[in-house]
Design a protein around this motif. Structure first.
Motif, PDB file in Angstrom:
ATOM      1  N   VAL A   1     -16.439   5.601  40.435  1.00 28.24           N
ATOM      2  CA  VAL A   1     -16.384   6.674  39.432  1.00 28.24           C
ATOM      3  C   VAL A   1     -14.965   6.781  38.879  1.00 28.24           C
ATOM      4  N   GLU A   2     -13.987   6.705  39.785  1.00 25.67           N
ATOM      5  CA  GLU A   2     -12.591   6.754  39.341  1.00 25.67           C
ATOM      6  C   GLU A   2     -12.274   5.565  38.424  1.00 25.67           C
ATOM      7  N   PHE A   3     -12.790   4.386  38.777  1.00 30.97           N
ATOM      8  CA  PHE A   3     -12.569   3.188  37.960  1.00 30.97           C
ATOM      9  C   PHE A   3     -13.062   3.406  36.535  1.00 30.97           C
ATOM     10  N   TRP A   4     -14.298   3.905  36.407  1.00 32.30           N
ATOM     11  CA  TRP A   4     -14.861   4.072  35.058  1.00 32.30           C
ATOM     12  C   TRP A   4     -14.196   5.205  34.294  1.00 32.30           C
ATOM     13  N   ARG A   5     -13.654   6.178  35.009  1.00 31.44           N
ATOM     14  CA  ARG A   5     -12.885   7.222  34.328  1.00 31.44           C
ATOM     15  C   ARG A   5     -11.591   6.631  33.747  1.00 31.44           C
ATOM     16  N   ILE A   6     -10.983   5.700  34.473  1.00 38.24           N
ATOM     17  CA  ILE A   6      -9.779   5.026  33.959  1.00 38.24           C
ATOM     18  C   ILE A   6     -10.131   4.238  32.696  1.00 38.24           C
ATOM     19  N   VAL A   7     -11.198   3.437  32.786  1.00 36.61           N
ATOM     20  CA  VAL A   7     -11.627   2.628  31.636  1.00 36.61           C
ATOM     21  C   VAL A   7     -11.902   3.526  30.430  1.00 36.61           C
ATOM     22  N   ASP A   8     -12.576   4.640  30.663  1.00 37.43           N
ATOM     23  CA  ASP A   8     -12.949   5.520  29.558  1.00 37.43           C
ATOM     24  C   ASP A   8     -11.749   6.252  28.969  1.00 37.43           C
ATOM     25  N   SER A   9     -10.775   6.589  29.809  1.00 32.56           N
ATOM     26  CA  SER A   9      -9.567   7.242  29.278  1.00 32.56           C
ATOM     27  C   SER A   9      -8.783   6.261  28.410  1.00 32.56           C
ATOM     28  N   VAL A  10      -8.760   4.990  28.820  1.00 34.89           N
ATOM     29  CA  VAL A  10      -8.113   3.949  28.006  1.00 34.89           C
ATOM     30  C   VAL A  10      -8.883   3.768  26.697  1.00 34.89           C
ATOM     31  N   ASN A  11     -10.195   3.775  26.798  1.00 36.30           N
ATOM     32  CA  ASN A  11     -11.034   3.601  25.610  1.00 36.30           C
ATOM     33  C   ASN A  11     -10.798   4.727  24.601  1.00 36.30           C
ATOM     34  N   LEU A  12     -10.614   5.944  25.097  1.00 33.16           N
ATOM     35  CA  LEU A  12     -10.346   7.068  24.195  1.00 33.16           C
ATOM     36  C   LEU A  12      -9.000   6.874  23.488  1.00 33.16           C
ATOM     37  N   GLU A  13      -7.990   6.425  24.239  1.00 28.67           N
ATOM     38  CA  GLU A  13      -6.686   6.160  23.623  1.00 28.67           C
ATOM     39  C   GLU A  13      -6.793   5.047  22.586  1.00 28.67           C
ATOM     40  N   TYR A  14      -7.574   4.026  22.908  1.00 33.12           N
ATOM     41  CA  TYR A  14      -7.801   2.920  21.975  1.00 33.12           C
ATOM     42  C   TYR A  14      -8.441   3.438  20.689  1.00 33.12           C
ATOM     43  N   ARG A  15      -9.459   4.267  20.825  1.00 30.54           N
ATOM     44  CA  ARG A  15     -10.152   4.793  19.648  1.00 30.54           C
ATOM     45  C   ARG A  15      -9.226   5.665  18.799  1.00 30.54           C
ATOM     46  N   LYS A  16      -8.399   6.447  19.466  1.00 32.07           N
ATOM     47  CA  LYS A  16      -7.443   7.276  18.721  1.00 32.07           C
ATOM     48  C   LYS A  16      -6.476   6.398  17.926  1.00 32.07           C
TER      49      LYS A  16
ATOM     50  N   ALA B   1     -20.702   4.656  25.781  1.00 27.99           N
ATOM     51  CA  ALA B   1     -19.319   5.111  25.887  1.00 27.99           C
ATOM     52  C   ALA B   1     -19.310   6.490  26.549  1.00 27.99           C
ATOM     53  N   SER B   2     -18.141   6.962  26.923  1.00 28.58           N
ATOM     54  CA  SER B   2     -18.060   8.273  27.563  1.00 28.58           C
ATOM     55  C   SER B   2     -18.406   9.387  26.569  1.00 28.58           C
ATOM     56  N   GLN B   3     -18.671  10.569  27.110  1.00 26.31           N
ATOM     57  CA  GLN B   3     -18.960  11.729  26.262  1.00 26.31           C
ATOM     58  C   GLN B   3     -17.799  11.988  25.305  1.00 26.31           C
ATOM     59  N   GLU B   4     -16.580  11.935  25.839  1.00 26.80           N
ATOM     60  CA  GLU B   4     -15.390  12.197  25.012  1.00 26.80           C
ATOM     61  C   GLU B   4     -15.238  11.167  23.903  1.00 26.80           C
ATOM     62  N   CYS B   5     -15.424   9.884  24.240  1.00 29.97           N
ATOM     63  CA  CYS B   5     -15.289   8.821  23.238  1.00 29.97           C
ATOM     64  C   CYS B   5     -16.348   8.967  22.150  1.00 29.97           C
ATOM     65  N   THR B   6     -17.554   9.292  22.571  1.00 27.85           N
ATOM     66  CA  THR B   6     -18.662   9.427  21.619  1.00 27.85           C
ATOM     67  C   THR B   6     -18.424  10.601  20.675  1.00 27.85           C
ATOM     68  N   GLU B   7     -18.046  11.740  21.242  1.00 29.86           N
ATOM     69  CA  GLU B   7     -17.813  12.921  20.402  1.00 29.86           C
ATOM     70  C   GLU B   7     -16.589  12.736  19.502  1.00 29.86           C
ATOM     71  N   PHE B   8     -15.583  12.025  20.004  1.00 31.91           N
ATOM     72  CA  PHE B   8     -14.388  11.779  19.189  1.00 31.91           C
ATOM     73  C   PHE B   8     -14.765  11.041  17.906  1.00 31.91           C
ATOM     74  N   VAL B   9     -15.566   9.990  18.044  1.00 26.20           N
ATOM     75  CA  VAL B   9     -15.943   9.178  16.878  1.00 26.20           C
ATOM     76  C   VAL B   9     -16.843   9.965  15.930  1.00 26.20           C
ATOM     77  N   LEU B  10     -17.786  10.719  16.472  1.00 23.34           N
ATOM     78  CA  LEU B  10     -18.673  11.506  15.607  1.00 23.34           C
ATOM     79  C   LEU B  10     -17.902  12.597  14.871  1.00 23.34           C
ATOM     80  N   ASN B  11     -16.951  13.232  15.570  1.00 22.58           N
ATOM     81  CA  ASN B  11     -16.128  14.265  14.926  1.00 22.58           C
ATOM     82  C   ASN B  11     -15.211  13.677  13.859  1.00 22.58           C
ATOM     83  N   LEU B  12     -14.773  12.450  14.084  1.00 23.47           N
ATOM     84  CA  LEU B  12     -13.848  11.775  13.174  1.00 23.47           C
ATOM     85  C   LEU B  12     -14.416  11.721  11.752  1.00 23.47           C
TER      86      LEU B  12
ATOM     87  N   MET C   1      -7.015   3.239  16.919  1.00 19.72           N
ATOM     88  CA  MET C   1      -7.754   2.571  15.840  1.00 19.72           C
ATOM     89  C   MET C   1      -8.033   3.543  14.687  1.00 19.72           C
ATOM     90  N   ALA C   2      -8.263   4.799  15.025  1.00 21.45           N
ATOM     91  CA  ALA C   2      -8.488   5.817  13.985  1.00 21.45           C
ATOM     92  C   ALA C   2      -7.224   6.009  13.152  1.00 21.45           C
TER      93      ALA C   2
END
Length: 219
Positions: free
Chosen positions: A66-81, A114-125, A83-84
């Motif tokens: 769970v910790e591993f995937w939280r790390i991956v998802d936090s990186v993914n959110l930074e990546y999306r930010k 993708a994580s909830q945060e990543c998904t909502e970030f892109v939809l809100n964008l 790229m935006a």
């Protein structure tokens, strides 16, 4: 009677210019893992994403999964930010069709691996969040419950209080088609990147989806 549509998000509603999965992993994720003393090659990671290996497999590398995937998802959110900021995340030009579907009285859900945060970030964008009654990203309590597993799709159906026959699954990938079929739903494949075998309907874009839905509601 059709009452709802359940959408995939990435590559169905939005896309990422120049995105390469391996490059993203090696440039963005691997450094973050190395900071925590974890060495995980791309091929092993890819197999956990595609379902060839369970997501808990990473525990043999000395980290709670769970910790591993939280790390991956936090990186993914930074990546999306990032790229935006660079203007490299873009909505497909037909996403306005979501408004038309809402006007038809349909409920809409978004379901993403993708994580909830990543998904909502892109939809809100792109101000798409407003169209959806339900949004589900990956669930940390069931990390193997991502598409092609039907878990997230069934979760959306339950939240909308619908039977599988009352909704369509809409997506671009093999995983979307499998998840929808495993949830006993009819599936629409949006063929932006070619046809995926096994879908019930095929549309080139979301405006064709609107026409398909109109025909179904008239029957």
């Amino acid at each position: 009677m059709l009452r709802a549509l359940i959408f995939d998000v990435d590559e169905t509603l939005v896309y990422y210019e120049g995105y390469d999965h391996r490059e993203w992993y090696e440039k963005w994720v691997m450094p973050a893992l190395r900071e925590r003393g974890i060495e995980l090659d791309y091929e092993t990671y890819r197999k956990t994403v595609t379902g060839e290996l369970p997501r808990s497999y990473v525990e043999r590398f000395g980290i709670d999964h769970v910790e591993f995937w939280r790390i991956v998802d936090s990186v993914n959110l930074e990546y999306r930010k990032r790229m935006a900021e660079l203007g490299r995340i873009k909505p497909f030009p037909d996403v306005d069709a979501l408004e038309e579907l809402k006007k038809m009285g349909l409920k809409l859900a978004a379901v993403s691996n993708a994580s909830q945060e990543c998904t909502e970030f892109v939809l809100n964008l792109f101000n798409l969040r407003k169209y959806f009654d339900v949004i589900y990203g990956k669930d940390y309590s069931n990390l193997d419950g991502v598409k092609p597993d039907p878990y997230l799709v069934k979760k959306a159906l339950k939240a909308l209080d619908l039977r599988p026959q009352e909704a369509l699954m809409v997506g671009d990938s093999h995983h979307d088609v499998l998840a929808g079929k495993r949830a006993d739903m009819k599936v629409v494949n949006v063929t932006r990147f070619g046809k995926v075998e096994g879908a019930d309907y095929y549309v080139n874009d979301l405006w064709e989806l609107v026409e398909l839905v109109k025909e179904m509601l008239e029957d």
